[in-house]
Design an enzyme around this catalytic site. Structure first.
Site, PDB file in Angstrom:
ATOM      1  N   LEU A  43       0.853  -1.178   0.000  1.00  0.00           N
ATOM      2  CA  LEU A  43       0.000   0.000   0.000  1.00  0.00           C
ATOM      3  C   LEU A  43       0.891   1.230   0.000  1.00  0.00           C
ATOM      4  CD1 LEU A  43      -2.566  -1.167   2.691  1.00  0.00           C
ATOM      5  CD2 LEU A  43      -2.941  -1.074   0.213  1.00  0.00           C
ATOM      6  N   SER A  44       0.308   2.396  -0.283  1.00  0.00           N
ATOM      7  CA  SER A  44       1.164   3.588  -0.339  1.00  0.00           C
ATOM      8  C   SER A  44       1.843   3.841   0.996  1.00  0.00           C
ATOM      9  CB  SER A  44       0.352   4.810  -0.774  1.00  0.00           C
ATOM     10  OG  SER A  44      -0.736   5.030   0.088  1.00  0.00           O
ATOM     11  N   GLU A  45       1.176   3.487   2.115  1.00  0.00           N
ATOM     12  CA  GLU A  45       1.831   3.591   3.424  1.00  0.00           C
ATOM     13  C   GLU A  45       1.348   2.494   4.359  1.00  0.00           C
ATOM     14  OE1 GLU A  45       3.881   7.320   2.617  1.00  0.00           O
ATOM     15  OE2 GLU A  45       1.808   6.838   2.184  1.00  0.00           O
ATOM     16  N   THR A  46       2.297   2.008   5.160  1.00  0.00           N
ATOM     17  CA  THR A  46       1.983   1.205   6.335  1.00  0.00           C
ATOM     18  C   THR A  46       2.417   2.004   7.554  1.00  0.00           C
ATOM     19  OG1 THR A  46       2.233  -0.918   5.205  1.00  0.00           O
ATOM     20  CG2 THR A  46       2.474  -0.922   7.600  1.00  0.00           C
TER      21      THR A  46
END
Length: 283
Positions: free
Chosen positions: A44-47
């Site tokens: 995902l774009s961020e964790t």
């Protein structure tokens, strides 16, 4: 080793909108190589990873609200500021751990970031540092490469954490088709393309394209709005604005300029609760 993973759509009024973030509570910090590998696996774009243990060098918290140490990883790198994953983390904590709290505090690479329950039902308000755009000359080599890769003709060029390009119309923002092979070689986190809104109730629109952050196009980018909201507040002559990010998923961000801070408000929707299984660390 088994860890919780909660996936939440941030800046979304329903699932499958906004920006999905993985939120992972940790009992203590794992090696950075493991955190990066997990973020890459999540894709995902961020964790967002957090613990309740504050580092020894953390500044005193601005209040006695529940406080956490929060870090954000893209599939490629750790980043200094992330809006949607902060909103998602706060949403998970309000839902699961602090249902009676009104505000949470997060110690991050960008200092303390408060998140407050907004007056509107289900919305949260992020308190972020305001960006300070600086003009970029037309002949700047990195900027010229980015403009060509984005296929745009900007009327203004700026830089802060990201490159920022102001174009004339929202239609131009929608039409951007970035060359990500070129973008990935740029020595910047990303590039924002923004313009005045063209629908009722939307003051400005934008899209965010990754470069050094290891992402192509981010669905909704809170940290981008902390950079460009001050510009639009000055240009439009008012501190309270509504923004729309024109990605395929789309998302709405309500912005308030408050001195050297930007308040970003949005909703979230919980999508997934699961468990990650990791190998035990070598002894």
């Amino acid at each position: 080793m088994r860890l919780r993973l909660i996936q939440i759509d941030a800046f979304a009024d329903r699932v499958f909108q906004g920006n999905p973030a993985a939120v992972m509570p940790l009992p203590g910090w794992l090696p950075d190589t493991v955190l990066q590998a997990v973020a890459e696996e999540n894709n995902l774009s961020e964790t967002a990873f957090y613990t309740s243990e504050l580092p020894s060098d953390a500044a005193p918290p601005p209040g006695d609200d529940p406080a956490y140490h929060l870090r954000w990883f893209t599939p490629a790198v750790e980043v200094d500021l992330c809006g949607h994953a902060t909103l998602a983390t706060a949403g998970q904590l309000f839902d699961d751990v602090h249902p009676g709290a009104r505000r949470l505090l997060f110690w991050t690479r960008s200092g303390w970031l408060p998140v407050t329950r907004a007056d509107r039902d289900g919305e949260l308000e992020l308190d972020f540092p305001a960006g300070r755009l600086r003009a970029v000359p037309d002949d700047d080599e990195v900027s010229r490469t980015a403009v060509a890769a984005l296929g745009i003709d900007p009327e203004q060029r700026f830089a802060d954490t990201d490159l920022v390009y102001v174009v004339r119309t929202a239609a131009e923002v929608r039409a951007v088709a970035a060359d990500f092979t070129v973008m990935a070689r740029l020595p910047v986190r990303g590039a924002i393309v923004t313009a005045p809104g063209d629908t009722d109730g939307v003051d400005f629109v934008s899209r965010w394209f990754g470069a050094g952050a290891g992402a192509f196009e981010d669905p909704v980018t809170g940290s981008a709005h902390s950079q460009i909201a001050p510009y639009w507040a000055e240009r439009l002559g008012r501190p309270v604005l509504t923004a729309r990010q024109l990605s395929a998923r789309g998302g709405t961000v309500h912005c308030v300029l408050d001195g050297d801070r930007v308040l970003l408000r949005g909703s979230y929707r919980r999508y997934l609760d699961g468990t990650v299984t990791l190998p035990e660390p070598a002894r």
